[in-house]
Design an enzyme around this catalytic site. Structure first.
Site, PDB file in Angstrom:
ATOM      1  N   ASP A 102      -7.570   0.038  -1.369  1.00  4.86           N
ATOM      2  CA  ASP A 102      -6.387   0.646  -1.970  1.00  4.86           C
ATOM      3  C   ASP A 102      -6.336   2.112  -1.562  1.00  4.86           C
ATOM      4  OD1 ASP A 102      -4.150   0.919  -3.715  1.00  4.86           O
ATOM      5  OD2 ASP A 102      -5.052  -0.554  -5.068  1.00  4.86           O
ATOM      6  N   ASP A 199      -0.599   2.645  -2.080  1.00  9.38           N
ATOM      7  CA  ASP A 199      -0.012   2.885  -3.395  1.00  9.38           C
ATOM      8  C   ASP A 199       1.252   3.737  -3.273  1.00  9.38           C
ATOM      9  OD1 ASP A 199      -0.434   2.719  -6.368  1.00  9.38           O
ATOM     10  OD2 ASP A 199      -0.516   4.903  -6.158  1.00  9.38           O
ATOM     11  N   GLU A 254       3.099  -0.718  -1.426  1.00  5.49           N
ATOM     12  CA  GLU A 254       3.771  -0.789  -2.722  1.00  5.49           C
ATOM     13  C   GLU A 254       5.014   0.084  -2.641  1.00  5.49           C
ATOM     14  OE1 GLU A 254       2.966  -0.027  -7.486  1.00  5.49           O
ATOM     15  OE2 GLU A 254       2.024   1.273  -6.002  1.00  5.49           O
ATOM     16  N   HIS A 316      -2.349  -6.039 -11.301  1.00 10.62           N
ATOM     17  CA  HIS A 316      -3.039  -5.224 -12.307  1.00 10.62           C
ATOM     18  C   HIS A 316      -2.091  -4.355 -13.123  1.00 10.62           C
ATOM     19  CE1 HIS A 316      -2.338  -2.612  -8.925  1.00 10.62           C
ATOM     20  NE2 HIS A 316      -2.658  -1.563  -9.647  1.00 10.62           N
ATOM     21  N   ASP A 317      -0.822  -4.312 -12.754  1.00  9.44           N
ATOM     22  CA  ASP A 317       0.153  -3.474 -13.453  1.00  9.44           C
ATOM     23  C   ASP A 317       1.142  -4.277 -14.294  1.00  9.44           C
ATOM     24  OD1 ASP A 317      -0.737  -0.986 -12.546  1.00  9.44           O
ATOM     25  OD2 ASP A 317       0.488  -1.056 -10.739  1.00  9.44           O
TER      26      ASP A 317
END
Length: 511
Positions: A102, A199, A254, A316-317
């Site tokens: 990430d 990200d 993302e 995870h969000d």
């Protein structure tokens, strides 16, 4: 990419997202770590995934669970060491599993040495590595942080942070920042990393006029819609660097803008992202109209542009898919069939192969500033509490029915959720049509989604019944049930009817 080159690995891969803090704990401190991941590589190989994406494992004060990074080139002691990640890369590669990290380019921690220097004085050489202004505009931060600007008493200016105040934004218009962040990528690429999940890449470019935005005035955070041309320049630089390495290194971004048309722009002319997350299914309940619309939109925009789609139903969000589907295991099973048979690269969030739901977290027990703790609950490996977390209570409570859904009970069980994912992944790998074939939606009942995947002579049909009632789904020709979400009728002739909530993968019956 030249047409004469082989198909890159990521077009046929299934990627498994690991949230390391909650995956597996090897040292008894209640927090998952890299050694825990190493212990379960054979589990992931048995499941059938092709790549792992590790959520942030870098040094961090953990104000935002590692997305506030204080050293991009070291591992936080919570998770282990550089030796641990080197071993993980080697052991994963030995099992033909690739590893993605990430990468968080938009912001650092306020404890990163770069920011410590930047805020030390207005004339510090790193002052312009971040974004400072005498007067704030009306931009709003995400995660309930209010204004995207925080006053620094020492230097009498405001600094920008599109997320928490402890996550100051880097100034990507400064060539020194670009060079430093490129060096970060080189550090990990040189260690054998196969690519990066990037990200909030759409946030790296900022409006150079710093104009007020009426959407922020209405309370919306800038990160929801920030979409500046300079972000594409940032991406082109990252892509050029990654492409200079051998082995089809990959970037998946993302781009958290809920517009497929706008997300498509981040693929560039084949010189930006290899893949961009398609987030619309994360918002959708289990509804045939919404999924049909989402799939059509992706096919409409991406297929003509030659952009390869992604599919993700949880991460995870966001609330886990089963929790979003009112706890229905039947819907979660059918969703697995959907996820792993659409045209594109699927991403599986850890624990979905076990049918986990979100943990129930009381308000006073919340840890995450964004209230995302439920989907981050620890994975139950053993049926008996504390589920192979070494006798220590983990950092968050376990999800519901952890004893019944534990990996120990499901691996090897004939019709478990894990077994369904295994069958789907094996069928996907064995079928060129499911890996790379065309997608054609077929006429069906309004509560049924049916489509054809075909590449050359290889052909599969997928029929998904969203309803709690049986529905006819006739198909011309003779078909055999290859996979059924409920395990019923596999290997038998298809009779033209779907059970309530059932999803089927059909193959032509051999003469």
């Amino acid at each position: 990419m030249s047409e004469t080159r082989r198909t890159p690995w990521w077009m046929g891969a299934t990627v498994y997202q690991i949230y390391p803090r909650s995956f597996a704990d090897s040292n008894g401190d209640g927090i998952g770590d890299l050694q825990g991941v190493l212990r379960h590589l054979d589990y992931l190989k048995r499941l059938g995934v092709d790549a792992l994406w590790l959520s942030p494992i870098f040094r961090s004060p953990m104000a935002d669970a590692g997305y506030d990074i204080s050293d991009y080139c070291d591992i936080d002691p919570l998770f282990g060491s550089l030796a641990d990640i080197d071993r993980l890369i080697a052991e994963a590669h030995a099992r033909d599993i690739r590893v993605l990290l990430d990468f968080v380019p938009n912001h650092t921690s306020d404890e990163h040495p770069w920011f410590v220097e930047s805020r030390s004085s207005r004339d510090n050489p790193k002052r312009d590595w971040y974004i400072w202004r005498d007067q704030p505009n009306n931009w709003r931060a995400a995660l309930g942080a209010g204004s995207a600007w925080t006053w620094d008493e020492h230097t009498q200016q405001y600094y920008l942070h599109l997320f928490l105040a402890k996550q100051p934004d880097l100034n990507w218009r400064n060539p020194e920042v670009v060079a430093a962040m490129h060096d970060v990528l080189r550090f990990w690429l040189d260690r054998g990393i196969d690519g990066f999940r990037i990200d909030v890449i759409h946030c790296t470019g900022k409006d150079p006029s710093f104009a007020d935005d009426p959407r922020c005035q209405a309370g919306q955070p800038l990160s929801d819609f920030n979409d500046q041309p300079y972000s594409h320049e940032v991406l082109r630089g990252l892509r050029k660097l990654v492409d200079s390495y051998p082995g089809d290194r990959m970037l998946v971004g993302e781009v958290n803008i809920r517009s497929t048309e706008r997300v498509l722009q981040y693929y560039g002319a084949g010189d930006e992202l290899h893949l961009a997350f398609n987030f619309n299914p994360l918002d959708a309940p289990w509804d045939p109209v919404l999924f049909r619309t989402c799939i059509r939109e992706v096919e409409h925009w991406l297929q003509p542009a030659g952009a390869w789609p992604t599919w993700v139903l949880s991460n995870h969000d966001n609330v886990r898919q089963r929790s979003r589907y009112q706890g229905s295991e039947r819907a979660a099973r059918a969703a697995a069939v959907l996820l792993l048979t659409l045209r594109g690269t699927p991403f599986i969030y850890q624990g979905e192969e076990l049918g986990l739901e979100d943990a129930h977290i009381a308000d006073e027990a919340r840890i995450d500033p964004g209230g995302r703790d439920g989907c981050r609950a620890p994975i139950p490996w053993l049926a008996e509490p504390p589920h192979d977390w070494n006798g220590t209570s983990p950092w968050l409570p376990f999800p519901p029915d952890a004893d019944e859904l534990a990996a120990e009970r499901q691996v090897g069980a004939a019709n478990s959720m894990f077994a369904l994912y295994q069958r789907l992944l094996a069928a996907r790998k064995a079928s060129p049509a499911l890996l790379h074939g065309d997608f054609v939606e077929l006429p069906s009942h309004p509560e049924v989604l049916a489509y054809r995947r075909q590449l050359g002579d290889d052909l599969r049909l997928v029929c998904i019944n969203f309803a709690e009632a049986a529905h006819a789904c006739p198909q011309s020709g003779d078909w055999t049930v290859e996979i059924a979400s409920d395990g019923l009728g596999e290997g038998e002739p298809y009779a033209g009817t779907l059970n309530p909530g059932q999803a089927l993968v059909l193959r032509p019956t051999e003469a």
